[in-house]
Design a protein around this motif. Structure first.
Motif, PDB file in Angstrom:
ATOM      1  N   ASP A 133       0.917  -1.133   0.073  1.00 30.98           N
ATOM      2  CA  ASP A 133      -0.156  -0.300  -0.113  1.00 30.98           C
ATOM      3  C   ASP A 133       0.730   0.972  -0.047  1.00 30.98           C
ATOM      4  O   ASP A 133       0.500   2.563  -0.231  1.00 30.98           O
ATOM      5  CB  ASP A 133      -0.959  -0.068   1.559  1.00 30.98           C
ATOM      6  CG  ASP A 133      -1.890  -0.881   1.280  1.00 30.98           C
ATOM      7  OD1 ASP A 133      -2.752  -0.755  -0.434  1.00 30.98           O
ATOM      8  OD2 ASP A 133      -2.902  -1.293   1.872  1.00 30.98           O
ATOM      9  N   LEU A 134       2.414   0.840   0.768  1.00 30.95           N
ATOM     10  CA  LEU A 134       2.715   2.468   0.312  1.00 30.95           C
ATOM     11  C   LEU A 134       3.911   2.038   0.388  1.00 30.95           C
ATOM     12  O   LEU A 134       5.172   1.205   0.402  1.00 30.95           O
ATOM     13  CB  LEU A 134       2.920   2.436   2.035  1.00 30.95           C
ATOM     14  CG  LEU A 134       3.698   3.595   2.615  1.00 30.95           C
ATOM     15  CD1 LEU A 134       3.030   5.555   1.539  1.00 30.95           C
ATOM     16  CD2 LEU A 134       3.636   4.053   4.038  1.00 30.95           C
ATOM     17  N   LEU A 135       4.766   3.156  -0.708  1.00 32.19           N
ATOM     18  CA  LEU A 135       6.382   3.093  -1.337  1.00 32.19           C
ATOM     19  C   LEU A 135       6.759   3.751  -0.816  1.00 32.19           C
ATOM     20  O   LEU A 135       6.549   4.831  -0.250  1.00 32.19           O
ATOM     21  CB  LEU A 135       6.007   3.520  -2.540  1.00 32.19           C
ATOM     22  CG  LEU A 135       5.209   2.477  -3.670  1.00 32.19           C
ATOM     23  CD1 LEU A 135       5.703   3.364  -5.067  1.00 32.19           C
ATOM     24  CD2 LEU A 135       5.568   1.081  -3.963  1.00 32.19           C
TER      25      LEU A 135
ATOM     26  N   ALA B 200      -2.505  -1.213  -7.655  1.00 30.40           N
ATOM     27  CA  ALA B 200      -1.890   0.031  -7.163  1.00 30.40           C
ATOM     28  C   ALA B 200      -1.679   0.242  -5.993  1.00 30.40           C
ATOM     29  O   ALA B 200      -2.842   0.593  -5.486  1.00 30.40           O
ATOM     30  CB  ALA B 200      -2.752   1.498  -8.377  1.00 30.40           C
ATOM     31  N   PRO B 201      -0.970   0.558  -5.227  1.00 32.97           N
ATOM     32  CA  PRO B 201       0.006   1.516  -4.058  1.00 32.97           C
ATOM     33  C   PRO B 201      -1.070   2.344  -3.785  1.00 32.97           C
ATOM     34  O   PRO B 201      -1.593   3.064  -4.360  1.00 32.97           O
ATOM     35  CB  PRO B 201       1.475   1.749  -3.857  1.00 32.97           C
ATOM     36  CG  PRO B 201       1.610   0.998  -5.161  1.00 32.97           C
ATOM     37  CD  PRO B 201       0.366   0.963  -6.000  1.00 32.97           C
ATOM     38  N   LYS B 202      -1.235   2.449  -2.997  1.00 33.58           N
ATOM     39  CA  LYS B 202      -2.360   3.704  -2.402  1.00 33.58           C
ATOM     40  C   LYS B 202      -1.310   4.771  -1.858  1.00 33.58           C
ATOM     41  O   LYS B 202      -1.613   6.106  -2.544  1.00 33.58           O
ATOM     42  CB  LYS B 202      -2.716   3.560  -0.579  1.00 33.58           C
ATOM     43  CG  LYS B 202      -4.302   2.768  -0.722  1.00 33.58           C
ATOM     44  CD  LYS B 202      -4.757   2.362   0.345  1.00 33.58           C
ATOM     45  CE  LYS B 202      -6.188   0.897   0.686  1.00 33.58           C
ATOM     46  NZ  LYS B 202      -6.170   1.014   1.817  1.00 33.58           N
ATOM     47  N   GLY B 203      -0.455   5.483  -1.885  1.00 29.84           N
ATOM     48  CA  GLY B 203      -0.053   6.581  -1.500  1.00 29.84           C
ATOM     49  C   GLY B 203       2.169   6.315  -1.435  1.00 29.84           C
ATOM     50  O   GLY B 203       2.546   5.173  -1.427  1.00 29.84           O
ATOM     51  N   ALA B 204       2.721   7.164  -1.645  1.00 31.65           N
ATOM     52  CA  ALA B 204       4.350   7.221  -1.658  1.00 31.65           C
ATOM     53  C   ALA B 204       4.712   8.080  -0.828  1.00 31.65           C
ATOM     54  O   ALA B 204       4.301   9.225  -1.084  1.00 31.65           O
ATOM     55  CB  ALA B 204       4.332   7.029  -3.397  1.00 31.65           C
ATOM     56  N   VAL B 205       5.910   8.096  -0.398  1.00 29.70           N
ATOM     57  CA  VAL B 205       6.359   9.237   0.133  1.00 29.70           C
ATOM     58  C   VAL B 205       8.046   9.005  -0.176  1.00 29.70           C
ATOM     59  O   VAL B 205       8.497   8.054  -0.444  1.00 29.70           O
ATOM     60  CB  VAL B 205       6.418   8.868   1.962  1.00 29.70           C
ATOM     61  CG1 VAL B 205       7.563  10.147   2.498  1.00 29.70           C
ATOM     62  CG2 VAL B 205       5.367   8.650   2.603  1.00 29.70           C
TER      63      VAL B 205
ATOM     64  N   LYS C 249      -1.403   8.773  -3.606  1.00 29.11           N
ATOM     65  CA  LYS C 249      -1.144   9.843  -3.463  1.00 29.11           C
ATOM     66  C   LYS C 249       0.384   9.795  -3.320  1.00 29.11           C
ATOM     67  O   LYS C 249       0.863   8.905  -2.868  1.00 29.11           O
ATOM     68  CB  LYS C 249      -1.676  10.260  -2.154  1.00 29.11           C
ATOM     69  CG  LYS C 249      -3.330  10.175  -2.283  1.00 29.11           C
ATOM     70  CD  LYS C 249      -3.953  11.060  -2.712  1.00 29.11           C
ATOM     71  CE  LYS C 249      -5.270  11.702  -2.744  1.00 29.11           C
ATOM     72  NZ  LYS C 249      -6.673  10.682  -4.202  1.00 29.11           N
ATOM     73  N   ILE C 250       0.706  10.904  -3.548  1.00 33.38           N
ATOM     74  CA  ILE C 250       2.517  11.213  -3.568  1.00 33.38           C
ATOM     75  C   ILE C 250       3.143  12.208  -2.348  1.00 33.38           C
ATOM     76  O   ILE C 250       2.041  13.332  -2.084  1.00 33.38           O
ATOM     77  CB  ILE C 250       3.456  11.704  -4.642  1.00 33.38           C
ATOM     78  CG1 ILE C 250       2.788  10.280  -5.222  1.00 33.38           C
ATOM     79  CG2 ILE C 250       4.733  11.620  -4.498  1.00 33.38           C
ATOM     80  CD1 ILE C 250       3.090  10.823  -6.999  1.00 33.38           C
ATOM     81  N   LEU C 251       3.211  12.114  -1.392  1.00 30.81           N
ATOM     82  CA  LEU C 251       3.824  12.992  -0.581  1.00 30.81           C
ATOM     83  C   LEU C 251       5.396  12.915  -0.756  1.00 30.81           C
ATOM     84  O   LEU C 251       6.164  11.875  -0.357  1.00 30.81           O
ATOM     85  CB  LEU C 251       3.639  12.481   1.202  1.00 30.81           C
ATOM     86  CG  LEU C 251       4.348  13.165   2.084  1.00 30.81           C
ATOM     87  CD1 LEU C 251       3.536  14.660   2.117  1.00 30.81           C
ATOM     88  CD2 LEU C 251       4.328  12.878   3.953  1.00 30.81           C
TER      89      LEU C 251
ATOM     90  N   GLU D 151      -0.303  12.908   7.554  1.00 27.94           N
ATOM     91  CA  GLU D 151      -0.539  13.097   5.764  1.00 27.94           C
ATOM     92  C   GLU D 151      -0.781  11.212   5.560  1.00 27.94           C
ATOM     93  O   GLU D 151      -1.125  11.344   4.693  1.00 27.94           O
ATOM     94  CB  GLU D 151       0.486  13.958   5.274  1.00 27.94           C
ATOM     95  CG  GLU D 151       0.978  15.152   4.911  1.00 27.94           C
ATOM     96  CD  GLU D 151      -0.308  16.198   4.539  1.00 27.94           C
ATOM     97  OE1 GLU D 151      -1.064  15.103   3.620  1.00 27.94           O
ATOM     98  OE2 GLU D 151      -0.749  17.168   5.006  1.00 27.94           O
ATOM     99  N   LEU D 152      -0.093  10.688   5.927  1.00 22.75           N
ATOM    100  CA  LEU D 152      -0.524   9.201   6.200  1.00 22.75           C
ATOM    101  C   LEU D 152      -1.869   9.260   6.128  1.00 22.75           C
ATOM    102  O   LEU D 152      -1.739   7.894   5.044  1.00 22.75           O
ATOM    103  CB  LEU D 152       0.881   7.948   6.600  1.00 22.75           C
ATOM    104  CG  LEU D 152       2.103   8.419   6.033  1.00 22.75           C
ATOM    105  CD1 LEU D 152       2.568   7.183   7.750  1.00 22.75           C
ATOM    106  CD2 LEU D 152       2.050   7.952   4.757  1.00 22.75           C
ATOM    107  N   LYS D 153      -2.565   8.745   7.148  1.00 21.02           N
ATOM    108  CA  LYS D 153      -3.377   8.984   6.996  1.00 21.02           C
ATOM    109  C   LYS D 153      -4.378   9.492   6.185  1.00 21.02           C
ATOM    110  O   LYS D 153      -5.786   8.762   5.421  1.00 21.02           O
ATOM    111  CB  LYS D 153      -4.321   8.952   8.460  1.00 21.02           C
ATOM    112  CG  LYS D 153      -3.328   8.944   9.346  1.00 21.02           C
ATOM    113  CD  LYS D 153      -4.020   8.961  10.830  1.00 21.02           C
ATOM    114  CE  LYS D 153      -3.539   8.069  11.796  1.00 21.02           C
ATOM    115  NZ  LYS D 153      -4.382   9.193  13.886  1.00 21.02           N
TER     116      LYS D 153
END
Length: 599
Positions: free
Chosen positions: A415-417, A470-475, A512-514, A592-594
């Motif tokens: 879920d998260l990269l 697809a992952p939900k997010g990336a940091v 979503k990308i942080l 932001e992760l939430k």
């Protein structure tokens, strides 16, 4: 890209073994994914799932294969026919009344004998001298059978087979100036493949005795795609070259197909199987096929070539290529339908193993415009003008770690990269407890590599297999090594950070990308490295402000006291966080992760 011997060794060993189970090319097939064998730029739209339409879904038991399409004159009604299995029985047809966005199956409304026809059916619209319209579906065996509709596809009837021996039925039909049509197919005579031509003057009811128009010593021309030049004066015929030892083949006719020039090699960027194309509104050609160019970054995938007719006529490379869809079954894809909608949208339809799962091939369309792909190519060209290109490293450990990432991604369920350099990699050691608390439960993968610059991150991202979900997010935290240990100026390094965000957008458009501003480096606020980092970070808001699903966050101040000095114990070497520093990092991005992960 020329590889260092150590790189080749690891690609053949650790990386190669991991990639064998994935959709990515292994060993020496891994190249700079932005360039093909002829240095044609490549625009990758293969992961833009919002542009995809599943016409017929494959299952663990059902293989949907070899489609062709037909767009009716109203610009909305579209038909698609295909076979089951690889060259198996026909009998499948679907109709769309909204230009390919939704489809309705028509199998049960077709003549029962159509299910006994075999191998790669193709569909065409022809008009006879009395202006009577007919829709035809031809198959290969036995002896080129066919069905016809005289009411725009509402009802269909079986017709007597044409009686032509063939490997494939008509792979293209082109209208002549006198209103008749030429049909092109290929057959096998002994070991040789021959491209055949036949003519109909009554809208497809009857056809002339076929004649050989292409047979080449030591080559195997087949699957001809014939089309007319923009000025109408010439016919061009592209052909698959089935030995796959060189380029595809092309020949020309200036007398409406009465005679043809000797077949010659195409530009290398057009090398592939089963070409089919359209003229875009601006006059450029967009030709789709299965890529078979040796050394191509997209070899065995479903691609399109963009260029002009003069490029083909004069054997020039063309402008760029588009990776349309990713094949998860090697070269078993292609056989496209290509349609141009009134608004300039191109609908490219193929059969392809769509996901790296147990399901067999599906019939899939992807939709795009040259306006979109031109913009992507221009952005890539702008990057390259700044020297922003993917680059691998040569250390053994680096490739071993990349292979481990591939293996983890092949397991799926991520879920998260977490994308970065040694600062991110440190979550596996000093920051392990923080990772276990904040990121482990979120199904995160650590894509941090010590010493990496932006260029190395780009290479790694382009050479990872695609996740089925697809992952939900990336940091993203990258850039410090580009300025502090590299030769980049801060503004250039900031531009490169933006390219990483855009690459992640291309890979997973809805993710979503942080993007994190680069962390402070060195203890003193007036240190040269610190000043460069501050300048880099000051460029990021403007660069990232218009990017979809991208958020910029600067948590650097949390590592500093009120005078700008590093807090004691937070970064012992003045670069990498301590365990307390990793805890500060995780807490700072938690809100932001939430939001990113929908918690």
């Amino acid at each position: 890209m020329n590889k260092h011997p150590i790189v080749r060794g690891w690609l053949a060993a650790a990386v190669g073994l991991a990639l064998a189970a994935s959709s990515q090319a292994a060993d020496d097939k891994i190249t700079n994914a932005g360039v093909d064998a002829e240095n044609l730029p490549v625009v990758d739209i293969s992961r833009l799932a919002q542009h995809h339409v599943i016409v017929a879904t494959g299952t663990e038991q059902l293989y949907q294969g070899h489609p062709t399409t037909l767009l009716m004159p109203d610009g909305k009604t579209m038909f698609c026919v295909w076979s089951l299995g690889h060259g198996g029985p026909a009998g499948q047809m679907a109709r769309s009344d909204d230009a390919g966005l939704t489809w309705q199956r028509l199998d049960d409304e077709l003549p029962p004998a159509f299910k006994t026809h075999r191998n790669c059916p193709s569909i065409y619209r022809m008009v006879d001298p009395q202006n009577k319209e007919r829709l035809w579906v031809f198959s290969a065996q036995p002896l080129m059978p066919r069905i016809v509709s005289e009411d725009a596809g509402k009802t269909w009837q079986e017709m007597k087979p044409l009686g032509f021996e063939c490997v494939m039925t008509f792979s293209s039909v082109v209208r002549l100036k006198d209103g008749s049509y030429l049909g092109f197919y290929h057959r096998q005579t002994g070991p040789a493949l021959q491209v055949m031509q036949t003519q109909t003057t009554d809208g497809g009811l009857s056809w002339s005795e076929p004649r050989v128009v292409a047979e080449v010593k030591d080559k195997a021309p087949c699957e001809p795609f014939a089309f007319r030049s923009p000025d109408g004066k010439e016919l061009c015929c592209l052909m698959r070259e089935n030995t796959h030892q060189g380029c595809s083949l092309v020949m020309f006719s200036t007398d409406e197909g009465q005679t043809w020039s000797a077949p010659k090699d195409t530009p290398r960027g057009l090398t592939g199987d089963r070409h089919m194309g359209v003229y875009a509104p601006d006059g450029r050609l967009v030709i789709a096929f299965r890529d078979k160019a040796q050394g191509s970054s997209t070899m065995d995938h479903f691609v399109a070539w963009v260029g002009t007719y003069d490029d083909i006529r004069n054997c020039r490379p063309g402008q760029y290529r588009i990776k349309l869809l990713n094949s998860n079954a090697g070269g078993d894809c292609g056989y496209p339908g290509m349609e141009l909608l009134p608004d300039g949208t191109i609908v490219a339809t193929t059969y392809i193993k769509y996901r790296p799962d147990k399901n067999k091939h599906s019939v899939v369309s992807t939709r795009f415009t040259l306006k979109e792909t031109d913009a992507m190519q221009q952005a890539r060209a702008a990057d390259e003008s700044l020297g922003i290109k993917p680059a691998c490293r040569i250390e053994d450990w680096w490739f071993a770690r990349h292979a481990a990432n591939i293996s983890e991604i092949n397991k799926g369920d991520i879920d998260l990269l977490m994308v970065g350099d040694s600062i991110t990699q440190g979550f596996e050691e000093v920051g392990a407890a923080t990772w276990k608390q904040y990121f482990g439960p979120r199904k995160a993968i650590n894509l941090g590599f010590g010493g990496d610059r932006v260029e190395n991150v780009l290479w790694r991202l382009e050479n990872l297999p695609e996740l089925a979900r697809a992952p939900k997010g990336a940091v993203v935290l990258i850039g410090t090594n580009n300025i502090c240990w590299g030769s980049d100026k801060p503004k250039l390094a900031a531009a490169k950070v933006r390219v990483v965000a855009r690459k992640l957008q291309e890979l997973y458009p809805e993710m979503k990308i942080l993007v994190l501003a680069v962390f402070p480096r060195r203890a003193e606020p007036d240190n040269g490295f610190r000043k460069q980092i501050n300048e880099l970070n000051s460029c990021l808001p403007e660069l990232l402000k218009d990017m979809k699903n991208v958020t910029l966050l600067d948590i650097g101040p949390k590592f500093l006291d009120d005078k700008g000095f590093l807090l004691k114990g937070i970064m012992p070497d003045t670069t990498h966080p301590s365990a307390q520093g990793y805890e500060i990092w995780a807490r700072a991005i938690e809100p932001e992760l939430k939001k990113m992960l929908g918690e």
